[in-house]
Motif scaffolding. Structure first.
Motif, PDB file in Angstrom:
ATOM      1  N   PHE A  44     -10.628  17.300  23.930  1.00  0.00           N
ATOM      2  CA  PHE A  44     -11.823  17.262  24.767  1.00  0.00           C
ATOM      3  C   PHE A  44     -11.522  17.637  26.215  1.00  0.00           C
ATOM      4  CE2 PHE A  44     -12.654  14.218  21.368  1.00  0.00           C
ATOM      5  CZ  PHE A  44     -13.959  14.493  21.026  1.00  0.00           C
ATOM      6  N   TYR A  45     -12.528  18.161  26.875  1.00  0.00           N
ATOM      7  CA  TYR A  45     -12.501  18.320  28.326  1.00  0.00           C
ATOM      8  C   TYR A  45     -13.020  17.015  28.931  1.00  0.00           C
ATOM      9  CZ  TYR A  45     -13.707  20.037  32.992  1.00  0.00           C
ATOM     10  OH  TYR A  45     -13.814  20.202  34.346  1.00  0.00           O
ATOM     11  N   ASP A  46     -12.180  16.345  29.706  1.00  0.00           N
ATOM     12  CA  ASP A  46     -12.542  15.045  30.267  1.00  0.00           C
ATOM     13  C   ASP A  46     -11.966  14.928  31.670  1.00  0.00           C
ATOM     14  OD1 ASP A  46     -12.927  12.394  30.958  1.00  0.00           O
ATOM     15  OD2 ASP A  46     -12.477  11.633  28.956  1.00  0.00           O
ATOM     16  N   GLU A  47     -12.826  15.066  32.662  1.00  0.00           N
ATOM     17  CA  GLU A  47     -12.386  15.062  34.059  1.00  0.00           C
ATOM     18  C   GLU A  47     -11.855  13.708  34.510  1.00  0.00           C
ATOM     19  OE1 GLU A  47     -16.017  16.593  35.848  1.00  0.00           O
ATOM     20  OE2 GLU A  47     -14.950  18.445  36.351  1.00  0.00           O
ATOM     21  N   PRO A  50      -6.000  12.422  33.768  1.00  0.00           N
ATOM     22  CA  PRO A  50      -5.111  13.097  34.725  1.00  0.00           C
ATOM     23  C   PRO A  50      -5.000  14.603  34.505  1.00  0.00           C
ATOM     24  CG  PRO A  50      -4.123  11.045  33.995  1.00  0.00           C
ATOM     25  CD  PRO A  50      -5.344  11.252  33.148  1.00  0.00           C
ATOM     26  N   ASP A  51      -4.959  15.030  33.241  1.00  0.00           N
ATOM     27  CA  ASP A  51      -4.858  16.465  32.957  1.00  0.00           C
ATOM     28  C   ASP A  51      -6.186  17.048  32.475  1.00  0.00           C
ATOM     29  OD1 ASP A  51      -5.051  15.285  30.501  1.00  0.00           O
ATOM     30  OD2 ASP A  51      -3.328  16.305  29.609  1.00  0.00           O
ATOM     31  N   SER A  52      -7.265  16.299  32.637  1.00  0.00           N
ATOM     32  CA  SER A  52      -8.625  16.695  32.243  1.00  0.00           C
ATOM     33  C   SER A  52      -8.784  16.884  30.737  1.00  0.00           C
ATOM     34  CB  SER A  52      -9.060  17.975  32.973  1.00  0.00           C
ATOM     35  OG  SER A  52      -9.129  17.757  34.360  1.00  0.00           O
ATOM     36  N   THR A  53      -7.870  16.334  29.948  1.00  0.00           N
ATOM     37  CA  THR A  53      -8.004  16.431  28.503  1.00  0.00           C
ATOM     38  C   THR A  53      -7.968  15.049  27.867  1.00  0.00           C
ATOM     39  OG1 THR A  53      -5.627  16.557  27.981  1.00  0.00           O
ATOM     40  CG2 THR A  53      -6.745  18.622  28.539  1.00  0.00           C
ATOM     41  N   LEU A  54      -8.654  14.933  26.748  1.00  0.00           N
ATOM     42  CA  LEU A  54      -8.590  13.735  25.921  1.00  0.00           C
ATOM     43  C   LEU A  54      -8.322  14.207  24.495  1.00  0.00           C
ATOM     44  CD1 LEU A  54      -8.842  10.666  25.836  1.00  0.00           C
ATOM     45  CD2 LEU A  54     -11.269  10.963  25.303  1.00  0.00           C
ATOM     46  N   VAL A  70     -11.005  22.690  20.104  1.00  0.00           N
ATOM     47  CA  VAL A  70     -10.575  22.699  21.503  1.00  0.00           C
ATOM     48  C   VAL A  70     -11.759  23.064  22.385  1.00  0.00           C
ATOM     49  CG1 VAL A  70      -8.932  23.642  23.168  1.00  0.00           C
ATOM     50  CG2 VAL A  70      -8.284  23.448  20.756  1.00  0.00           C
ATOM     51  N   ASP A  71     -12.023  22.273  23.409  1.00  0.00           N
ATOM     52  CA  ASP A  71     -13.120  22.577  24.318  1.00  0.00           C
ATOM     53  C   ASP A  71     -12.840  23.888  25.050  1.00  0.00           C
ATOM     54  OD1 ASP A  71     -14.844  22.505  26.809  1.00  0.00           O
ATOM     55  OD2 ASP A  71     -15.447  20.611  25.884  1.00  0.00           O
ATOM     56  N   LYS A  72     -13.808  24.789  25.045  1.00  0.00           N
ATOM     57  CA  LYS A  72     -13.632  26.136  25.607  1.00  0.00           C
ATOM     58  C   LYS A  72     -13.399  26.125  27.115  1.00  0.00           C
ATOM     59  CE  LYS A  72     -18.557  27.083  26.418  1.00  0.00           C
ATOM     60  NZ  LYS A  72     -19.689  27.983  26.079  1.00  0.00           N
ATOM     61  N   ARG A  73     -13.719  25.027  27.804  1.00  0.00           N
ATOM     62  CA  ARG A  73     -13.559  24.962  29.262  1.00  0.00           C
ATOM     63  C   ARG A  73     -12.128  24.657  29.687  1.00  0.00           C
ATOM     64  NH1 ARG A  73     -18.144  20.523  29.913  1.00  0.00           N
ATOM     65  NH2 ARG A  73     -17.101  19.906  27.961  1.00  0.00           N
ATOM     66  N   LEU A  74     -11.311  24.197  28.764  1.00  0.00           N
ATOM     67  CA  LEU A  74      -9.922  23.878  29.094  1.00  0.00           C
ATOM     68  C   LEU A  74      -9.121  25.145  29.342  1.00  0.00           C
ATOM     69  CD1 LEU A  74      -9.228  21.085  26.459  1.00  0.00           C
ATOM     70  CD2 LEU A  74      -9.557  20.785  28.914  1.00  0.00           C
ATOM     71  N   THR A  75      -8.093  25.041  30.172  1.00  0.00           N
ATOM     72  CA  THR A  75      -7.163  26.152  30.361  1.00  0.00           C
ATOM     73  C   THR A  75      -6.046  26.053  29.326  1.00  0.00           C
ATOM     74  OG1 THR A  75      -5.724  24.941  31.885  1.00  0.00           O
ATOM     75  CG2 THR A  75      -7.613  26.123  32.846  1.00  0.00           C
ATOM     76  N   LEU A  76      -5.293  27.133  29.193  1.00  0.00           N
ATOM     77  CA  LEU A  76      -4.155  27.087  28.270  1.00  0.00           C
ATOM     78  C   LEU A  76      -3.123  26.060  28.726  1.00  0.00           C
ATOM     79  CD1 LEU A  76      -3.563  30.844  27.372  1.00  0.00           C
ATOM     80  CD2 LEU A  76      -4.881  29.104  26.144  1.00  0.00           C
ATOM     81  N   LYS A  77      -2.965  25.923  30.028  1.00  0.00           N
ATOM     82  CA  LYS A  77      -2.024  24.933  30.552  1.00  0.00           C
ATOM     83  C   LYS A  77      -2.395  23.529  30.090  1.00  0.00           C
ATOM     84  CE  LYS A  77       0.022  23.176  34.844  1.00  0.00           C
ATOM     85  NZ  LYS A  77       0.050  23.293  36.328  1.00  0.00           N
ATOM     86  N   GLN A  78      -3.684  23.243  29.984  1.00  0.00           N
ATOM     87  CA  GLN A  78      -4.138  21.931  29.546  1.00  0.00           C
ATOM     88  C   GLN A  78      -4.077  21.774  28.028  1.00  0.00           C
ATOM     89  OE1 GLN A  78      -7.936  22.494  31.458  1.00  0.00           O
ATOM     90  NE2 GLN A  78      -7.505  20.930  33.009  1.00  0.00           N
ATOM     91  N   ALA A  79      -4.425  22.832  27.293  1.00  0.00           N
ATOM     92  CA  ALA A  79      -4.584  22.712  25.844  1.00  0.00           C
ATOM     93  C   ALA A  79      -3.304  22.922  25.054  1.00  0.00           C
ATOM     94  CB  ALA A  79      -5.645  23.714  25.365  1.00  0.00           C
TER      95      ALA A  79
END
Length: 216
Positions: A44-47, A50-54, A70-79
């Motif tokens: 998930f994208y979760d602001e 800390p890394d905006s992911t859940l 995978v939430d489309k708003r996440l970056t590759l660094k996050q996902a």
């Protein structure tokens, strides 16, 4: 497996009292539109994190095909770190292992207004900036959908955007032959939506694409 798509959103339940919304990446037309015997993981994208992911992987069953949402708003660094975790988990599974089970990204296929899938079972993600290549290898570097380049040890350099990059592979094959191998390198700030766009557009050239993908 087919299931109804609620517009662009997939709703997942982490527990009975906690509902979250995940936005799937959109693709024009998927090569794969049905997968049977599945279990799900969610990134998930979760602001608030800390890394905006859940990351929810509680419902994965080792013997099934895994659908990774995978939430489309996440970056590759996050996902990518979470995706690498799942790949390692699959490889290390020992008991009740199903060798035929695959891993797929779940997408919103606009052509059928339903779910489509992009397989990534054999992809090896690396954060190394060192890419070894020979005269049969080309590196496809994606900074953004508007800034994509091909480079090779034969001093071939081509710049293009997503609108015309599918026409470049025939040029490369005429230059290097059918045995050419394409290595993809992605900027870590690229959104997961843009990453899936590239992956899906190259699906018909899969035999020419290396399983090794680099994130820089």
């Amino acid at each position: 497996m087919k299931k109804l798509l609620y517009l662009l959103l997939v709703t997942a339940f982490l527990n009975c009292n906690n509902e979250r919304v995940l936005e799937l990446p959109k693709i024009e037309s998927a090569e794969i539109t049905e997968v049977l015997d599945v279990s799900h993981a969610y990134i998930f994208y979760d602001e608030t994190q800390p890394d905006s992911t859940l990351f929810n992987r509680k419902n994965l069953i080792g013997t099934t095909n895994w659908l990774v949402n995978v939430d489309k708003r996440l970056t590759l660094k996050q996902a990518i770190p979470h995706i690498q975790y799942l790949q390692d988990k699959r490889k290390k599974a020992s008991m009740h292992k199903n060798e035929a089970a695959k891993n797929y990204f779940t997408c919103n296929d606009k052509s059928i207004k339903n779910l489509g899938f992009v397989e990534f079972s054999d992809v090896n993600y690396s954060n190394s900036s060192e890419i070894s290549q020979d005269y049969k290898t080309c590196i496809m570097t994606v900074n953004s959908l508007k800034e994509i380049t091909f480079s090779s040890s034969a001093n071939l350099n081509i710049s293009f955007s997503k609108e015309n990059f599918s026409s470049v592979l025939p040029i490369l094959k005429s230059e290097f032959g059918e045995s050419i191998k394409l290595i993809m390198s992605f900027n870590e700030s690229l959104s997961f939506q843009d990453y899936i766009t590239i992956k899906n557009n190259l699906a018909t050239f899969q035999n020419s694409i290396s399983n090794n993908e680099f994130i820089y």
